[in-house]
Motif scaffolding. Structure first.
Motif, short mmCIF file in Angstrom:
data_model
loop_
_atom_site.label_atom_id
_atom_site.label_comp_id
_atom_site.label_asym_id
_atom_site.label_seq_id
_atom_site.Cartn_x
_atom_site.Cartn_y
_atom_site.Cartn_z
N ALA A 1 -10.28 17.72 6.37
CA ALA A 1 -11.48 16.91 6.59
C ALA A 1 -11.47 15.64 5.75
O ALA A 1 -12.08 14.64 6.13
N PHE A 2 -10.78 15.68 4.61
CA PHE A 2 -10.72 14.48 3.77
C PHE A 2 -9.98 13.35 4.49
O PHE A 2 -10.26 12.18 4.27
N ARG A 3 -9.04 13.74 5.37
CA ARG A 3 -8.25 12.73 6.10
C ARG A 3 -8.76 12.52 7.53
O ARG A 3 -8.11 11.84 8.32
N ASP A 4 -9.90 13.10 7.85
CA ASP A 4 -10.49 12.94 9.17
C ASP A 4 -10.97 11.50 9.33
O ASP A 4 -11.80 11.02 8.55
N SER A 5 -10.49 10.81 10.34
CA SER A 5 -10.83 9.39 10.53
C SER A 5 -12.32 9.19 10.81
O SER A 5 -12.84 8.08 10.65
N ALA A 6 -13.01 10.24 11.23
CA ALA A 6 -14.44 10.11 11.54
C ALA A 6 -15.31 10.06 10.28
O ALA A 6 -16.47 9.63 10.35
N ASN A 7 -14.77 10.46 9.15
CA ASN A 7 -15.57 10.56 7.92
C ASN A 7 -15.59 9.24 7.17
O ASN A 7 -14.98 9.07 6.11
N VAL A 8 -16.30 8.29 7.72
CA VAL A 8 -16.43 6.97 7.09
C VAL A 8 -17.66 6.95 6.19
O VAL A 8 -18.64 7.66 6.43
N LEU A 9 -17.58 6.14 5.13
CA LEU A 9 -18.69 5.98 4.20
C LEU A 9 -18.85 4.50 3.87
O LEU A 9 -17.85 3.78 3.75
N VAL A 10 -20.08 4.06 3.70
CA VAL A 10 -20.32 2.70 3.23
C VAL A 10 -20.11 2.67 1.71
O VAL A 10 -20.64 3.51 0.98
N LYS A 11 -19.30 1.73 1.25
CA LYS A 11 -19.12 1.58 -0.19
C LYS A 11 -20.45 1.18 -0.82
O LYS A 11 -21.23 0.45 -0.23
N GLN A 12 -20.68 1.65 -2.03
CA GLN A 12 -21.85 1.23 -2.78
C GLN A 12 -21.54 -0.07 -3.52
O GLN A 12 -20.37 -0.41 -3.74
N PRO A 13 -22.56 -0.83 -3.92
CA PRO A 13 -22.30 -2.16 -4.48
C PRO A 13 -21.29 -2.19 -5.63
O PRO A 13 -20.39 -3.04 -5.64
N VAL A 14 -21.41 -1.28 -6.59
CA VAL A 14 -20.47 -1.29 -7.71
C VAL A 14 -19.07 -0.92 -7.23
O VAL A 14 -18.07 -1.53 -7.65
N GLU A 15 -18.95 0.05 -6.32
CA GLU A 15 -17.64 0.42 -5.78
C GLU A 15 -17.01 -0.77 -5.07
O GLU A 15 -15.81 -1.04 -5.22
N TRP A 16 -17.81 -1.47 -4.28
CA TRP A 16 -17.33 -2.65 -3.55
C TRP A 16 -16.88 -3.74 -4.51
O TRP A 16 -15.78 -4.30 -4.37
N ALA A 17 -17.70 -4.04 -5.51
CA ALA A 17 -17.39 -5.11 -6.45
C ALA A 17 -16.16 -4.78 -7.30
O ALA A 17 -15.26 -5.61 -7.48
N VAL A 18 -16.11 -3.56 -7.82
CA VAL A 18 -14.97 -3.16 -8.65
C VAL A 18 -13.70 -3.12 -7.82
O VAL A 18 -12.63 -3.56 -8.27
N GLY A 19 -13.79 -2.60 -6.59
CA GLY A 19 -12.62 -2.58 -5.73
C GLY A 19 -12.08 -3.98 -5.47
O GLY A 19 -10.86 -4.20 -5.46
N LEU A 20 -12.97 -4.94 -5.28
CA LEU A 20 -12.55 -6.32 -5.07
C LEU A 20 -11.87 -6.88 -6.32
O LEU A 20 -10.84 -7.57 -6.23
N MET A 21 -12.43 -6.58 -7.48
CA MET A 21 -11.82 -7.05 -8.72
C MET A 21 -10.43 -6.44 -8.94
O MET A 21 -9.51 -7.11 -9.39
N ARG A 22 -10.28 -5.17 -8.59
CA ARG A 22 -8.97 -4.52 -8.74
C ARG A 22 -7.96 -5.14 -7.78
O ARG A 22 -6.81 -5.40 -8.15
N ALA A 23 -8.38 -5.40 -6.55
CA ALA A 23 -7.48 -5.97 -5.56
C ALA A 23 -7.01 -7.36 -5.97
O ALA A 23 -5.85 -7.75 -5.75
N LEU A 24 -7.91 -8.14 -6.59
CA LEU A 24 -7.60 -9.52 -6.94
C LEU A 24 -7.15 -9.69 -8.39
O LEU A 24 -6.84 -10.80 -8.83
N GLY A 25 -7.10 -8.58 -9.14
CA GLY A 25 -6.63 -8.66 -10.52
C GLY A 25 -7.57 -9.38 -11.46
O GLY A 25 -7.13 -10.01 -12.43
N VAL A 26 -8.88 -9.30 -11.21
CA VAL A 26 -9.87 -9.99 -12.03
C VAL A 26 -10.48 -9.00 -13.03
O VAL A 26 -10.88 -7.90 -12.65
#
Length: 425
Positions: free
Chosen positions: A285-310
């Motif tokens: 179920a962890f790999r089930d493509s139907a199990n989508v979640l909206v990122k929360q603001p901190v998750e979204w912001a931190v993920g962006l910083m990690r991707a861009l190396g900031v």
């Protein structure tokens, strides 16, 4: 059930059990990525030690204003430090679960009014966050910030305050329907006497304030203390099922796990949280493509910083203020959950009113990144897709990206705000 392919599954691992992938993270096999996520990682930058006293200062009006200003500065410094730790950690699961437990045992600086005590609690989440849940729960029920937050200081023999006992059962360990009002009342008596010292901020049991008489919780009589009460609660079969369900809701799906899945996860959870997360990642179920979640603001912001190396630590005072102001506009700032129930899940933050804050934050991060190197060759739309770890762009998103492809910062801002990135697929 449609299973994600290997690369998409690795991306989900980083989104759900970590705090977003960094460049190169998606090139690892699933099992290797999982091992790396669950590693302890480096210690990270040391936390700034709050200069404000453990408890609110008393004095004249000017002294109160100075204390408030110092407390605000300390709180902001801690928030930036934690965001930086999430953005730079090489042991992401530990930081992710520190964040999860902050929302589960939600405690806010708004009432605690002590960055020092909030930091102490944060360090407890990090120290015990991947170990046995019982150790964490035992520490949190007498945690100084928690005692202030849920009125434990006012809980004494002959005048028991039920706030902590009620939330302990309802939100932290059991869930509604597995206790009654008698249990709450008797549990509150069991927790009497724990007090936060004004001089040191330490919690201690004051014997004369503790009700050492017999209590009856879940129909079982005993002279319960905080420790024996917690053991009684956590020994109920509903407790691990409840906590596992809470983690599942935040990391896997809004739909509860099937009975057989829940049973397997509870078995792993009884060992420790690290074992539980490994078992969680091993469920189909962890790999089930139907199990989508909206990122929360901190998750979204931190993920962006990690991707861009900031790194937030490199932001100047004005930029750090913009970062925190933007997160505030999105409804989620570290150390400031809105209630004892934590932050809401889902897309509540994806409103038109929050749109300017989302753009400001994305632009702040993009402005600090080396986009010429990060975006690579001539196809910038493909470059930003790889950079953010997105599987593919929809025609609508691709059309929007084409309009700003010549401006790297705008390209990243639009891409980071697109559904394909905001939603963890």
């Amino acid at each position: 059930m449609v299973q994600l392919d290997e690369r998409a599954a690795v991306r989900r691992l980083h989104d759900r059990l970590g705090v977003g992938p960094r460049p190169g993270d998606l090139d690892r096999p699933y099992d290797v990525a999982l091992d790396a996520l669950l590693a302890d990682g480096s210690a990270g930058a040391p936390a700034p030690r709050p200069a404000s006293p453990p408890r609110p200062a008393k004095g004249d009006n000017q002294a109160k204003k100075d204390a408030t200003r110092q407390r605000n500065d300390d709180e902001n410094a801690l928030a930036v430090w934690w965001l930086d730790r999430m953005a730079t950690t090489d042991g992401p699961a530990l930081e992710r679960m520190t964040w999860f437990w902050h929302g589960h045992f939600a405690t806010s600086e708004q009432k605690v009014r002590s960055p020092a005590l909030m930091l102490t609690q944060n360090e407890t989440f990090r120290r015990l966050g991947l170990g046995p849940f019982a150790d964490l729960a035992q520490a949190l029920v007498v945690d100084p910030a928690m005692l202030i937050w849920l009125d434990g200081n006012d809980n004494r023999v002959g005048a028991a305050n039920e706030n902590l006992a009620r939330e302990l059962m309802e939100l932290f360990t059991l869930g509604i329907g597995h206790y009654d009002e008698i249990d709450v009342r008797e549990a509150a008596r069991s927790l009497t006497g724990w007090t936060v010292r004004a001089d040191s901020g330490k919690a201690e049991l004051v014997a004369k304030r503790h009700d050492d008489g017999a209590k009856r919780v879940f129909g079982k009589p005993d002279k319960y203390t905080a420790r024996s009460l917690l053991k009684l609660i956590l020994d109920k079969p509903e407790s691990p099922e409840f906590v596992v369900g809470r983690v599942w809701f935040r990391l896997v799906s809004a739909q509860p796990p099937a009975a057989d899945v829940l049973a397997r996860l509870v078995t792993a959870f009884r060992r420790d949280t690290r074992s539980f997360l490994r078992a969680l990642a091993g469920e189909p179920a962890f790999r089930d493509s139907a199990n989508v979640l909206v990122k929360q603001p901190v998750e979204w912001a931190v993920g962006l910083m990690r991707a861009l190396g900031v790194k937030p630590r490199d932001l100047n005072e004005k930029q750090a203020a913009t970062l925190l102001r933007s997160l505030r506009g999105l409804g989620q700032v570290p150390f400031r959950p809105p209630s004892v129930g934590g932050w809401p899940a889902g897309g509540a933050w994806l409103t038109t009113a929050a749109w300017p804050s989302r753009l400001d934050l994305a632009k702040l991060v993009a402005d600090r990144a080396d986009l010429k190197t990060a975006l690579g060759g001539a196809d910038k739309i493909e470059g930003v897709r790889r950079l953010l770890g997105v599987d593919s762009w929809s025609d609508r998103t691709k059309s929007a990206l084409e309009k700003v492809a010549g401006t790297p910062v705008q390209l990243v801002v639009v891409a980071a705000s697109a559904p394909e990135y905001v939603v963890s697929r």
